[in-house]
Each structure stands twice: as C-alpha cells, then as structure tokens.
Design a protein around this motif. Structure first.
Motif, short mmCIF file in Angstrom:
data_model
loop_
_atom_site.label_atom_id
_atom_site.label_comp_id
_atom_site.label_asym_id
_atom_site.label_seq_id
_atom_site.Cartn_x
_atom_site.Cartn_y
_atom_site.Cartn_z
N PHE A 189 45.68 40.83 43.86
CA PHE A 189 45.66 39.42 43.55
C PHE A 189 44.70 38.70 44.49
O PHE A 189 44.65 38.97 45.69
CB PHE A 189 47.07 38.83 43.66
CG PHE A 189 47.98 39.35 42.57
CD1 PHE A 189 47.84 38.89 41.27
CD2 PHE A 189 48.93 40.32 42.84
CE1 PHE A 189 48.65 39.38 40.25
CE2 PHE A 189 49.75 40.81 41.84
CZ PHE A 189 49.61 40.33 40.54
N CYS A 190 43.90 37.79 43.90
CA CYS A 190 42.95 36.98 44.66
C CYS A 190 43.70 36.24 45.77
O CYS A 190 44.75 35.65 45.52
CB CYS A 190 42.29 35.99 43.70
SG CYS A 190 41.25 34.77 44.50
N THR A 191 43.16 36.26 46.98
CA THR A 191 43.86 35.63 48.10
C THR A 191 43.79 34.10 48.03
O THR A 191 44.50 33.42 48.75
CB THR A 191 43.27 36.10 49.45
OG1 THR A 191 41.86 35.86 49.41
CG2 THR A 191 43.53 37.57 49.69
N THR A 192 42.92 33.57 47.16
CA THR A 192 42.81 32.11 47.04
C THR A 192 43.65 31.58 45.87
O THR A 192 44.48 30.70 46.05
CB THR A 192 41.33 31.69 46.83
OG1 THR A 192 40.57 32.21 47.91
CG2 THR A 192 41.19 30.18 46.76
N CYS A 193 43.47 32.18 44.68
CA CYS A 193 44.09 31.59 43.49
C CYS A 193 45.17 32.48 42.87
O CYS A 193 45.86 32.05 41.96
CB CYS A 193 43.02 31.26 42.45
SG CYS A 193 42.38 32.70 41.56
N TYR A 194 45.29 33.73 43.32
CA TYR A 194 46.31 34.68 42.82
C TYR A 194 46.04 35.18 41.40
O TYR A 194 46.94 35.74 40.76
CB TYR A 194 47.73 34.11 42.99
CG TYR A 194 47.98 33.77 44.42
CD1 TYR A 194 48.32 34.76 45.33
CD2 TYR A 194 47.79 32.47 44.89
CE1 TYR A 194 48.48 34.47 46.67
CE2 TYR A 194 47.94 32.17 46.23
CZ TYR A 194 48.29 33.17 47.12
OH TYR A 194 48.44 32.88 48.44
N ILE A 244 36.12 34.21 39.63
CA ILE A 244 36.03 32.75 39.45
C ILE A 244 35.95 32.04 40.81
O ILE A 244 35.15 31.13 40.99
CB ILE A 244 37.22 32.25 38.61
CG1 ILE A 244 37.07 32.79 37.18
CG2 ILE A 244 37.31 30.73 38.61
CD1 ILE A 244 38.30 32.68 36.32
N CYS A 245 36.74 32.48 41.77
CA CYS A 245 36.69 31.86 43.10
C CYS A 245 35.35 32.14 43.79
O CYS A 245 34.91 31.36 44.63
CB CYS A 245 37.84 32.37 43.97
SG CYS A 245 39.43 31.69 43.48
N ARG A 246 34.72 33.27 43.45
CA ARG A 246 33.44 33.62 44.09
C ARG A 246 32.26 32.89 43.46
O ARG A 246 31.18 32.88 44.02
CB ARG A 246 33.20 35.14 43.98
CG ARG A 246 34.10 35.99 44.83
CD ARG A 246 33.52 37.39 45.02
NE ARG A 246 33.02 37.98 43.80
CZ ARG A 246 33.72 38.79 43.00
NH1 ARG A 246 34.97 39.11 43.32
NH2 ARG A 246 33.21 39.29 41.92
ZN ZN Z 1 40.60 33.51 42.70
#
Ligand code: ZN
Length: 197
Positions: free
Chosen positions: A55-60, A70-72
């Motif tokens: 899971f993405c550490t920013t948005c999960y 997407i966060c990148r």
């Molecule tokens: Zn993310």
C-alpha cells in the motif's frame, strides 16, 4: 467429496469472495485439465501479488514502490483530494478522466453492524494529511449506499472546521450500489456536478 489435492483446491477457491461451491468445483476441474504453462502463470501471479504489491505510504492505494503511480505523478494537483473506500474506486474514477488531483483510500466504510468504526479506517491518516494546509477541496467519493453516506457525513463533520471545502459526488449514481459499477459517463458527470456539503 474428492481426494487430496483436488479437494484442497476446491476448498481454497471456495474461500474466495463471490465463489460458491459449484464455481469452486468448476474452476478446480478447469485447472486440472488446463495447460501446465497456464497454471504456472496463474500460480506465479498469485505469489507475485503478495510479494510485490503493497500500500502506498501516502494515499494507501495499491503500489509496487513506496508511493503509488498517482502520488508520484508531478503533473497532478495537491490542492484537491478525493476520498474513496477502496483501490478499485481509484481505478473507476481514473477511467472517467475527470480528476487530476490526489486520492486517499480509507480501506472501507463505517459499518457498525460489522464493527467497523472510524478508528478501523485510515481517517486519522487523512486528517494528518490535511493538516499541512495544502488541500483546498476534499471530494467525498464514498459509495452511494448507507455505509458510504455515513462515512461521508462523518468526514464532512471532521473536516469542515479545518476550513477546507468539502464536496460530495452529485446524485445520479445508482443508490445502494458500488462506485466501481457506475459507468464512466455517469461517474464523470457525478464528478463534474459535485456539490458542497
Ligand atoms: Zn499514493
């Protein structure tokens, strides 16, 4: 019913969501008669998803590195954040092509009957994210059913005092349904027509 390995496979398949005993049996016998190369590919895909996906550490959202795609992406705005229940909802919204902001995946919805309260969702993480003042609009894109509405209402109460504009997708989405089942055009319109709550 059957002996050994084939019954083990039927049992394992039967534990999957949406797979009843008959389907489990059908899939198991399909695997039994399938080309060994195809079966190895399936087994490899099952193993890899557990090894590689996290899971993405920013948005999960689901990701294969620290942060999701997407966060990148530097071309997306940090000022609009869209809250969804599950990673599959991110995919549904991305398909509309209407949204260029970021996401926050809660990991479900408030559901007292199943013992899921705000503490079981990534709401604390959301509030921490909102704390730095970058986000100007929070879009609540939880499912248009009882649990999704309860979650949206709860989040609106928590977030509005922070001075952030809170919006909810417009009606027109099939009530009682799952966001992922809405077609792109309906979901796209619901996005465009979102209203303040
Ligand atoms: Zn993310």
């Amino acid at each position: 019913m059957y002996e050994g390995a084939i019954q083990d496979l039927i049992d394992e398949l039967g534990r999957l969501p949406g797979v009843g005993p008959k389907s489990a049996q059908r899939i198991a016998f399909h695997v039994l008669s399938a080309d060994p190369a195809d079966v190895n590919r399936l087994a490899g895909a099952l193993r890899k998803v557990k090894e590689l996906v996290r899971f993405c550490t920013t948005c999960y959202n689901v990701a294969e590195s620290e942060q999701c795609r997407i966060c990148r992406d530097p071309r997306r705005t940090n000022e609009v954040l869209c809250v969804v229940e599950e990673p599959k909802d991110v995919v549904a919204i991305e398909r509309t092509g209407e949204f260029r902001g970021r996401y926050h995946v809660l990991g479900g919805a408030i559901n007292p009957l199943e013992g899921i309260g705000p503490d079981n969702l990534r709401i604390r993480e959301l509030l921490i994210r909102l704390g730095d003042g970058t986000v100007r609009e929070l879009i609540l894109a939880t499912d248009p059913n009882t649990e999704g509405e309860a979650t949206a209402t709860y989040l609106a109460l928590m977030v509005k005092p922070m001075g952030i504009s809170v919006t909810r997708l417009a009606s027109g989405l099939p009530v009682g349904g799952d966001l992922e089942y809405a077609d792109e055009i309906t979901l796209g319109r619901a996005f465009e027509g979102r209203r303040a709550v």
